[in-house]
Design an enzyme around this catalytic site. Sequence first.
Site, mmCIF file in Angstrom:
data_model
loop_
_atom_site.group_PDB
_atom_site.id
_atom_site.type_symbol
_atom_site.label_atom_id
_atom_site.label_comp_id
_atom_site.label_asym_id
_atom_site.label_seq_id
_atom_site.Cartn_x
_atom_site.Cartn_y
_atom_site.Cartn_z
ATOM 1 N N TYR A 84 -1.768 -0.606 10.932
ATOM 2 C CA TYR A 84 -1.896 -1.186 9.691
ATOM 3 C C TYR A 84 -0.735 -0.984 8.826
ATOM 4 O O TYR A 84 -0.049 -1.791 8.412
ATOM 5 C CB TYR A 84 -3.479 -0.728 8.942
ATOM 6 C CG TYR A 84 -3.358 -1.163 7.645
ATOM 7 C CD1 TYR A 84 -3.454 -2.440 7.015
ATOM 8 C CD2 TYR A 84 -3.259 -0.240 6.401
ATOM 9 C CE1 TYR A 84 -3.316 -2.598 5.494
ATOM 10 C CE2 TYR A 84 -3.098 -0.515 5.204
ATOM 11 C CZ TYR A 84 -3.056 -1.635 4.775
ATOM 12 O OH TYR A 84 -3.002 -1.986 3.593
ATOM 13 N N LYS A 137 2.233 -3.168 7.339
ATOM 14 C CA LYS A 137 2.291 -3.385 5.979
ATOM 15 C C LYS A 137 3.768 -3.178 5.603
ATOM 16 O O LYS A 137 4.842 -3.722 4.755
ATOM 17 C CB LYS A 137 1.493 -2.864 5.051
ATOM 18 C CG LYS A 137 0.214 -3.205 5.006
ATOM 19 C CD LYS A 137 0.096 -4.738 4.544
ATOM 20 C CE LYS A 137 0.113 -4.562 3.044
ATOM 21 N NZ LYS A 137 -0.085 -5.960 2.466
ATOM 22 N N THR A 154 0.960 -1.244 0.042
ATOM 23 C CA THR A 154 -0.044 0.030 0.133
ATOM 24 C C THR A 154 0.839 1.320 -0.104
ATOM 25 O O THR A 154 2.021 1.332 0.579
ATOM 26 C CB THR A 154 -0.792 -0.124 1.307
ATOM 27 O OG1 THR A 154 -1.525 1.192 1.498
ATOM 28 C CG2 THR A 154 -0.149 -0.319 2.444
ATOM 29 N N ASP A 155 0.151 2.392 -0.180
ATOM 30 C CA ASP A 155 0.953 3.720 -0.298
ATOM 31 C C ASP A 155 1.081 4.239 0.879
ATOM 32 O O ASP A 155 1.714 5.111 1.235
ATOM 33 C CB ASP A 155 0.299 4.646 -1.344
ATOM 34 C CG ASP A 155 -1.202 5.159 -0.872
ATOM 35 O OD1 ASP A 155 -1.756 4.336 -0.084
ATOM 36 O OD2 ASP A 155 -1.817 5.839 -1.396
ATOM 37 N N GLU A 156 0.233 3.637 1.947
ATOM 38 C CA GLU A 156 0.066 4.037 3.273
ATOM 39 C C GLU A 156 1.604 3.876 4.118
ATOM 40 O O GLU A 156 1.737 4.516 5.241
ATOM 41 C CB GLU A 156 -1.008 3.416 4.155
ATOM 42 C CG GLU A 156 -2.454 3.630 3.279
ATOM 43 C CD GLU A 156 -3.423 3.333 4.071
ATOM 44 O OE1 GLU A 156 -3.427 3.480 5.527
ATOM 45 O OE2 GLU A 156 -4.593 3.061 3.791
HETATM 46 P P1 NAD Z 1 -9.478 -7.619 2.211
HETATM 47 O O1 NAD Z 1 -9.442 -7.077 3.753
HETATM 48 O O2 NAD Z 1 -10.618 -7.252 1.517
HETATM 49 O O3 NAD Z 1 -8.969 -9.216 2.109
HETATM 50 C C1 NAD Z 1 -7.879 -9.689 2.599
HETATM 51 C C2 NAD Z 1 -8.121 -11.178 2.434
HETATM 52 O O4 NAD Z 1 -7.092 -11.910 3.180
HETATM 53 C C3 NAD Z 1 -9.441 -11.577 3.039
HETATM 54 O O5 NAD Z 1 -9.939 -12.617 2.193
HETATM 55 C C4 NAD Z 1 -8.881 -12.628 4.169
HETATM 56 O O6 NAD Z 1 -9.705 -13.632 4.826
HETATM 57 C C5 NAD Z 1 -7.571 -12.795 3.942
HETATM 58 N N1 NAD Z 1 -6.738 -13.298 5.044
HETATM 59 C C6 NAD Z 1 -6.541 -12.270 5.988
HETATM 60 N N2 NAD Z 1 -5.616 -13.074 6.689
HETATM 61 C C7 NAD Z 1 -5.348 -14.169 6.421
HETATM 62 C C8 NAD Z 1 -4.318 -14.968 6.759
HETATM 63 N N3 NAD Z 1 -3.501 -15.054 7.890
HETATM 64 N N4 NAD Z 1 -4.112 -16.123 5.841
HETATM 65 C C9 NAD Z 1 -4.518 -16.219 4.502
HETATM 66 N N5 NAD Z 1 -5.445 -15.089 3.996
HETATM 67 C C10 NAD Z 1 -5.856 -14.286 4.977
HETATM 68 O O7 NAD Z 1 -8.095 -6.791 1.732
HETATM 69 P P2 NAD Z 1 -8.035 -6.058 0.313
HETATM 70 O O8 NAD Z 1 -8.494 -4.778 0.190
HETATM 71 O O9 NAD Z 1 -8.830 -7.114 -0.782
HETATM 72 O O10 NAD Z 1 -6.520 -5.739 0.107
HETATM 73 C C11 NAD Z 1 -5.709 -6.894 -0.268
HETATM 74 C C12 NAD Z 1 -4.212 -6.431 -0.231
HETATM 75 O O11 NAD Z 1 -3.875 -5.206 -1.024
HETATM 76 C C13 NAD Z 1 -3.759 -6.117 1.364
HETATM 77 O O12 NAD Z 1 -2.577 -6.926 1.346
HETATM 78 C C14 NAD Z 1 -3.801 -4.734 1.323
HETATM 79 O O13 NAD Z 1 -2.679 -4.365 2.259
HETATM 80 C C15 NAD Z 1 -3.396 -4.323 -0.222
HETATM 81 N N6 NAD Z 1 -3.962 -2.940 -0.524
HETATM 82 C C16 NAD Z 1 -5.341 -2.562 -0.426
HETATM 83 C C17 NAD Z 1 -5.716 -1.411 -0.982
HETATM 84 C C18 NAD Z 1 -7.127 -1.158 -0.724
HETATM 85 O O14 NAD Z 1 -7.660 0.031 -1.015
HETATM 86 N N7 NAD Z 1 -7.995 -1.836 -0.345
HETATM 87 C C19 NAD Z 1 -4.993 -0.569 -1.331
HETATM 88 C C20 NAD Z 1 -3.398 -0.985 -1.396
HETATM 89 C C21 NAD Z 1 -3.263 -2.052 -0.937
HETATM 90 P P1 TYD Z 2 -10.573 3.852 4.046
HETATM 91 O O1 TYD Z 2 -11.780 3.473 3.331
HETATM 92 O O2 TYD Z 2 -10.771 3.450 5.773
HETATM 93 O O3 TYD Z 2 -9.268 3.810 3.743
HETATM 94 P P2 TYD Z 2 -7.911 4.333 4.261
HETATM 95 O O4 TYD Z 2 -7.739 4.792 5.744
HETATM 96 O O5 TYD Z 2 -6.918 2.814 4.011
HETATM 97 O O6 TYD Z 2 -7.331 5.520 3.345
HETATM 98 O O7 TYD Z 2 -10.875 5.505 4.276
HETATM 99 C C1 TYD Z 2 -10.486 6.284 3.195
HETATM 100 C C2 TYD Z 2 -10.607 7.722 3.905
HETATM 101 O O8 TYD Z 2 -12.052 8.024 4.307
HETATM 102 C C3 TYD Z 2 -9.953 7.819 5.073
HETATM 103 O O9 TYD Z 2 -9.196 9.315 5.170
HETATM 104 C C4 TYD Z 2 -10.913 7.855 6.189
HETATM 105 C C5 TYD Z 2 -12.042 8.438 5.623
HETATM 106 N N1 TYD Z 2 -13.277 7.689 6.219
HETATM 107 C C6 TYD Z 2 -14.245 8.545 6.798
HETATM 108 O O10 TYD Z 2 -14.309 9.918 6.847
HETATM 109 N N2 TYD Z 2 -15.520 7.759 7.248
HETATM 110 C C7 TYD Z 2 -15.622 6.648 7.246
HETATM 111 O O11 TYD Z 2 -16.507 6.040 8.090
HETATM 112 C C8 TYD Z 2 -14.458 5.833 6.685
HETATM 113 C C9 TYD Z 2 -14.519 4.346 7.101
HETATM 114 C C10 TYD Z 2 -13.350 6.380 6.273
#
Ligand code: NAD
Ligand code: TYD
Length: 362
Positions: free
Chosen positions: A159, A163, A133-135
Amino acid sequence: MTILVTGGAGFIGANFVIDWLQAYDEPIVNLDKLTYAGNLGNLAALQNDERHTFIQGDIGDQPLIERLLSEHKPRAIISFAAESHVDRSIHGPEDFIQTNIVGTFRLLDVVRGHWSDLPLNQKSNFRFLHVSTDEVYGSLGPDEPAFTESHQYQPNSPYSASKASSDHLVRAYHHTYGLPVLITNCSNNYGPFQFPEKLIPLVIHNALARKPLPIYGDGQQVRDWLYVSDHCSAIRTVLARGTPGEVYNVGGFNEKANIEVVRTLCDMLNELHPAEPISSIASHHELITYVKDRPGHDRRYAIDATKIEAELGWYPAETFETGIRKTVEWYLDNQTWVEQVISGDYRRWIERQYVEVIAVRR
Ligand code: NAD
Ligand code: TYD
């Protein structure tokens, strides 16, 4: 040939698996623990698809991983598995440490053992792609340039710290042991199958239920938004053409303040799903509610995705406008999916996180 995906029942992983099998015939072994965030319903379209093998299990379960590697002999591993919600990491970091750090380490270590025994030609073609992630880069001021791959790591939440640790481990396994790894650091994703705890699906879900739309703090925090299928295509591109040991930032060229995102969603819902005449609200905008800020809330993330564009020729296909419309339409058409994933755990989470704002408008 086969690839092994971890976390493929979650939001991005499920989209990746579905898109992969639409694009290629190469089978996928999908390992997922099925935490609250993982849903087999996300993979329902693949129920009778023999190219998809689902295994419920933990990335930290080394005997299981060893068995999967020796049985299926994947040419690549794409690791999505993680605890992914910042707010949950603030309430309880333990699971984040266990899965994102310890789990990634255990997975990496078994993969290294397997990889080091491969014949030479398979060894050099093998890939371990870590989805991050960019975070990890921390927070930017309003005028600072976007994150490049060489930006310092400065994670601010449990988080992002977990990561960041996993990224460091993956990097170290390349540097020390030569494991052919790739790392992608992507901005905020949105699209089908995103669990309704994250901003965009939460707002759509609450708006349809006439519940308040919670905006943390002043709503001026900025994120870069990428439609999920574009993230999946970036991962396929990096897997095919990325250089082992390299990091690729992935972004949507769409910086938006949270309040702007929520207002766009309200406009779109007003158009696609106008409030019924009996409702006391005339516009979804009336549901917008400012609430207490997230502790340590990062102010701005912005991704400089020049490297993946210039070196690998990847660029997102969707604009924010086209992607957000597709997303709202998907949630309107898939209310049953939403009802299915909203379990007792989800209700408990919402009550705990939004204790001040659970009112429903009639
Ligand atoms: P998500 O929470 O929707 O899905 C995570 C999945 O991992 C789930 O299906 C969960 O059951 C599985 N999981 C959790 N712990 C596990 C373990 N110990 N063993 C096996 N499986 C396990 O997350 P997502 O949003 O799909 O993100 C997927 C990846 O992309 C993550 O690594 C996250 O850090 C990264 N990412 C997400 C975003 C975003 O905006 N959602 C952006 C950048 C990077
Ligand atoms: P989120 O979807 O949780 O992603 P991330 O924290 O990984 O960026 O949140 C996106 C942005 O929205 C973040 O700045 C937090 C804000 N946010 C709210 O303002 N209200 C909410 O209920 C949630 C879940 C997030």
